[in-house]
Design a protein around this motif. Structure first.
Motif, PDB file in Angstrom:
ATOM      1  N   ARG A   1       0.810  -1.216   0.000  1.00 58.92           N
ATOM      2  CA  ARG A   1       0.000   0.000   0.000  1.00 58.92           C
ATOM      3  C   ARG A   1       0.847   1.270   0.000  1.00 58.92           C
ATOM      4  N   SER A   2       2.023   1.216   0.628  1.00 59.99           N
ATOM      5  CA  SER A   2       2.808   2.429   0.843  1.00 59.99           C
ATOM      6  C   SER A   2       4.265   2.085   1.099  1.00 59.99           C
ATOM      7  N   LEU A   3       5.071   3.131   1.329  1.00 61.15           N
ATOM      8  CA  LEU A   3       6.467   2.950   1.713  1.00 61.15           C
ATOM      9  C   LEU A   3       6.576   2.124   2.984  1.00 61.15           C
ATOM     10  N   ASP A   4       5.709   2.399   3.956  1.00 59.91           N
ATOM     11  CA  ASP A   4       5.760   1.640   5.200  1.00 59.91           C
ATOM     12  C   ASP A   4       5.510   0.154   4.942  1.00 59.91           C
ATOM     13  N   GLY A   5       4.588  -0.140   4.023  1.00 62.40           N
ATOM     14  CA  GLY A   5       4.340  -1.528   3.672  1.00 62.40           C
ATOM     15  C   GLY A   5       5.550  -2.173   3.037  1.00 62.40           C
TER      16      GLY A   5
ATOM     17  N   ARG B   1      11.634 -11.744  -5.508  1.00 66.60           N
ATOM     18  CA  ARG B   1      10.497 -10.841  -5.440  1.00 66.60           C
ATOM     19  C   ARG B   1      10.967  -9.417  -5.728  1.00 66.60           C
ATOM     20  N   ILE B   2      10.317  -8.764  -6.655  1.00 68.44           N
ATOM     21  CA  ILE B   2      10.524  -7.339  -6.866  1.00 68.44           C
ATOM     22  C   ILE B   2       9.501  -6.630  -5.979  1.00 68.44           C
ATOM     23  N   ILE B   3       9.979  -5.814  -5.062  1.00 67.29           N
ATOM     24  CA  ILE B   3       9.093  -5.117  -4.127  1.00 67.29           C
ATOM     25  C   ILE B   3       9.105  -3.633  -4.467  1.00 67.29           C
ATOM     26  N   VAL B   4       7.925  -3.100  -4.743  1.00 73.10           N
ATOM     27  CA  VAL B   4       7.781  -1.725  -5.208  1.00 73.10           C
ATOM     28  C   VAL B   4       7.455  -0.803  -4.037  1.00 73.10           C
ATOM     29  N   ASN B   5       8.032   0.372  -4.057  1.00 74.13           N
ATOM     30  CA  ASN B   5       7.626   1.461  -3.169  1.00 74.13           C
ATOM     31  C   ASN B   5       6.662   2.324  -3.965  1.00 74.13           C
ATOM     32  N   PRO B   6       5.348   2.170  -3.758  1.00 74.78           N
ATOM     33  CA  PRO B   6       4.398   2.900  -4.604  1.00 74.78           C
ATOM     34  C   PRO B   6       4.480   4.409  -4.452  1.00 74.78           C
ATOM     35  N   ASP B   7       4.979   4.891  -3.322  1.00 72.49           N
ATOM     36  CA  ASP B   7       5.102   6.334  -3.125  1.00 72.49           C
ATOM     37  C   ASP B   7       6.126   6.922  -4.092  1.00 72.49           C
ATOM     38  N   ALA B   8       7.313   6.306  -4.160  1.00 79.34           N
ATOM     39  CA  ALA B   8       8.360   6.808  -5.051  1.00 79.34           C
ATOM     40  C   ALA B   8       8.083   6.433  -6.504  1.00 79.34           C
ATOM     41  N   TYR B   9       7.582   5.232  -6.722  1.00 79.16           N
ATOM     42  CA  TYR B   9       7.302   4.763  -8.081  1.00 79.16           C
ATOM     43  C   TYR B   9       6.239   5.628  -8.743  1.00 79.16           C
ATOM     44  N   GLY B  10       5.278   6.072  -7.941  1.00 78.12           N
ATOM     45  CA  GLY B  10       4.152   6.817  -8.497  1.00 78.12           C
ATOM     46  C   GLY B  10       4.503   8.164  -9.077  1.00 78.12           C
ATOM     47  N   VAL B  11       5.633   8.750  -8.680  1.00 82.24           N
ATOM     48  CA  VAL B  11       6.004  10.070  -9.193  1.00 82.24           C
ATOM     49  C   VAL B  11       6.863   9.975 -10.447  1.00 82.24           C
ATOM     50  N   LEU B  12       7.217   8.759 -10.869  1.00 78.21           N
ATOM     51  CA  LEU B  12       8.032   8.588 -12.066  1.00 78.21           C
ATOM     52  C   LEU B  12       7.181   8.702 -13.322  1.00 78.21           C
ATOM     53  N   GLY B  13       7.818   9.104 -14.400  1.00 77.61           N
ATOM     54  CA  GLY B  13       7.157   9.097 -15.692  1.00 77.61           C
ATOM     55  C   GLY B  13       7.176   7.700 -16.296  1.00 77.61           C
ATOM     56  N   GLY B  14       6.648   7.582 -17.500  1.00 81.71           N
ATOM     57  CA  GLY B  14       6.544   6.287 -18.154  1.00 81.71           C
ATOM     58  C   GLY B  14       7.882   5.612 -18.352  1.00 81.71           C
ATOM     59  N   LEU B  15       8.881   6.359 -18.838  1.00 79.80           N
ATOM     60  CA  LEU B  15      10.205   5.776 -19.055  1.00 79.80           C
ATOM     61  C   LEU B  15      10.821   5.360 -17.729  1.00 79.80           C
ATOM     62  N   GLY B  16      10.709   6.217 -16.737  1.00 78.51           N
ATOM     63  CA  GLY B  16      11.294   5.905 -15.435  1.00 78.51           C
ATOM     64  C   GLY B  16      10.715   4.634 -14.854  1.00 78.51           C
ATOM     65  N   ARG B  17       9.406   4.449 -14.966  1.00 78.72           N
ATOM     66  CA  ARG B  17       8.784   3.239 -14.437  1.00 78.72           C
ATOM     67  C   ARG B  17       9.275   1.997 -15.173  1.00 78.72           C
TER      68      ARG B  17
END
Length: 404
Positions: A206-210, A243-259
Motif C-alpha cells: 500500500r505504501s512505503l511503510d508496507g 520478489r521485486i518489491i515496489v515502493n508505490p510512493d516513489a514509483y508513483g512520481v516517475l514518468g513512463g520511461l522511469g517506471r
C-alpha cells in the motif's frame, strides 16, 4: 533500486520437555507432536481454501467459541494468492501447562513461479482447551519480515511473463505493473540471454511503510527508492523466484520511461541472480542492471547521469569506481546517484568498447570467483585484457568524453 538481500534466517533454539524413563533415554512432550498436527491441519486448510477447517485451529477468545483469534482475517487475505504449497515445521516448543509458545518455519510456493519454497520464520502462541491445542497468534518472528497478506487482502494480476500481487491497489494499477514487467522480461533476455526463469513476481504494498515491512527494515532507508529485489545471492536453479518489491510512493512520481527502467532494472537482478555472488561489487551489479534498463531507450549519458555530469563539470570527477558503501540507501542522495551513474557508465563503456558479449562474460567471470579479493582484477585480465589501473583510467576518460 538496489537488489537487496533480505532473506532472513532466524537462529532458533529447540526446547524439549524431557522425561527420564527407566531406560535412561529422554522422551519428548507429546504436546509438541499434537501442535505439529494442528499446524498440519492449518496448512491443509489454507491450501484447500477451507475456512471452517482453518477456524477450527484458532483459539477461542473472550466471547465464546464463535469468536476466534484474528488469524481468520489473514486467511481471507490469502484468498488471492495462487499457492502451490504451504506447510509449517516446528523448530522450537516451550510449554507451561495449557499455554505454549513455539517457533516454526513457514514454507510456501507460488504456483508457476517458485521452484523451491519461500521460507519465513514465525512466532506462535498456543492454548489448550479440553485437551486440544489451538493457535492463539501466528506472527513474524523477531526481526523477521512481514508477509504481504499480513498487510491486507492480496489481489493478484497475472501477465504473460509476470505475476503482480498487491495490497490496497486497484486491479487497473496492478495491470499497469504487469504490462511493464511483461515488457521488461524480454528486454532482459535479449541483453543477458535466456538462461533464467523468464518470469517475475512483483509485490506492490500500500505504501512505503508496507514496503519496509516486507523487507523487515526501517522505512527511512528506502524513502525515494522506487523498488528493490530480494533474493539469494548466487542462488541455485532450485532457489525460489526473487520478489521485486515496489515502493508505490516513489514509483508513483516517475514518468513512463522511469517506471519501465525501474522494472527492467529489477528484472535484471532476477535474471542475473545465479551469476551474482559475494565476489560481485555493487558498481557492477547495479551498473549492469541500469545498463540493461536504459539499453535501447535512446537516452544520452548526460540525460541519464546528471549528478555525475555536474561533478565532472565542476572539476570533481571521481578518481575511482564506487565502493559498496557508496550505494548505502541511508546516506547522501547525491553520492548515491553518482554511484549508480558511475556503475552504469562503466558497464556502458565495456559494451561500447568490447561489445555486449564481453560485458556479459565479464559479469559472469567476476561472479565465478570464490571471493571478492581478486575477482574484478582477474576478470579484467582474462576477459578484457586490462589491469585495474588502466581500466580506471579509461573509465575516467570516458566520463570526461561523455559528460564534459
Amino acid at each position: 533500486m538496489a537488489g537487496r538481500r533480505h532473506a532472513v534466517r532466524a537462529g532458533l533454539s529447540l526446547a524439549l520437555a524431557l522425561v527420564v524413563g527407566c531406560g535412561g533415554g529422554p522422551a519428548p512432550d507429546a504436546a509438541r507432536t499434537d501442535v505439529q498436527h494442528v499446524l498440519d491441519r492449518r496448512a491443509a486448510a489454507v491450501l484447500e481454501r477451507d475456512e471452517s477447517a482453518y477456524r477450527g485451529t484458532e483459539a477461542p477468545v473472550s466471547g465464546g467459541r464463535d469468536h476466534r483469534a484474528s488469524g481468520a482475517a489473514e486467511f481471507a487475505n490469502l484468498g488471492g494468492l495462487p499457492l502451490a504449497s504451504w506447510s509449517y515445521r516446528l523448530t522450537g516448543f516451550h510449554r507451561s501447562g495449557d499455554r505454549a509458545t513455539a517457533e516454526a518455519e513457514l514454507r510456501y510456493r507460488i504456483r508457476g513461479y517458485d521452484k523451491a519454497p519461500i521460507t519465513a520464520a514465525r512466532a506462535l502462541t498456543l492454548t489448550r482447551d479440553d485437551g486440544t491445542w489451538y493457535v492463539a497468534s501466528d506472527e513474524p518472528a523477531e526481526k523477521a519480515a512481514d508477509q504481504l497478506w499480513e498487510q491486507g487482502a492480496v489481489r493478484a494480476v497475472k501477465g504473460e511473463r509476470s505475476l503482480v500481487l498487491g495490497v490496497g491497489q486497484s486491479a487497473a494499477a496492478l495491470r499497469g505493473y504487469a504490462a511493464l514487467a511483461d515488457r521488461a522480461v524480454p528486454a532482459v533476455t535479449e541483453a543477458w540471454g535466456d538462461g533464467w526463469a523468464g518470469r517475475v513476481v512483483v509485490l506492490v504494498p500500500r505504501s512505503l511503510d508496507g514496503m519496509a515491512g516486507l523487507l523487515g527494515a526501517p522505512a527511512s532507508g528506502y524513502r525515494g527508492i522506487a523498488a528493490v529485489t530480494t533474493g539469494e545471492t548466487g542462488g541455485s536453479p532450485k532457489a525460489p523466484a526473487d520478489r521485486i518489491i515496489v515502493n508505490p510512493d516513489a514509483y508513483g512520481v516517475l514518468g513512463g520511461l522511469g517506471r519501465q527502467v525501474v522494472l527492467t532494472h529489477e528484472t535484471t537482478h532476477v535474471a542475473t541472480r545465479a551469476a551474482t555472488t559475494a565476489a560481485t561489487p555493487l558498481w557492477l551489479s547495479e551498473g549492469y542492471a541500469d545498463w540493461v534498463g536504459y539499453r535501447g531507450a535512446g537516452r544520452t549519458a548526460v540525460q541519464v547521469a546528471p549528478e555525475l555530469q555536474r561533478a565532472v563539470l565542476e572539476g570533481r570527477s571521481p578518481s575511482r569506481l564506487p565502493t559498496d558503501a557508496d550505494f548505502g540507501f541511508g546516506g547522501n542522495a547525491t553520492q548515491l546517484a553518482q554511484a549508480y551513474e558511475s556503475g552504469w557508465l562503466a558497464c556502458r563503456m565495456i559494451a561500447d568498447r568490447w561489445g555486449e558479449v564481453r560485458l556479459n562474460e565479464f559479469y559472469r567471470a567476476v561472479g565465478d570467483h570464490e571471493r571478492r579479493a581478486g575477482a574484478v582484477e582477474g576478470a579484467l585480465r582474462d576477459v578484457l585484457g586490462m589491469t585495474p589501473e588502466r581500466f580506471t583510467e579509461q573509465w575516467r576518460a570516458y566520463l570526461r568524453t561523455q559528460l564534459g
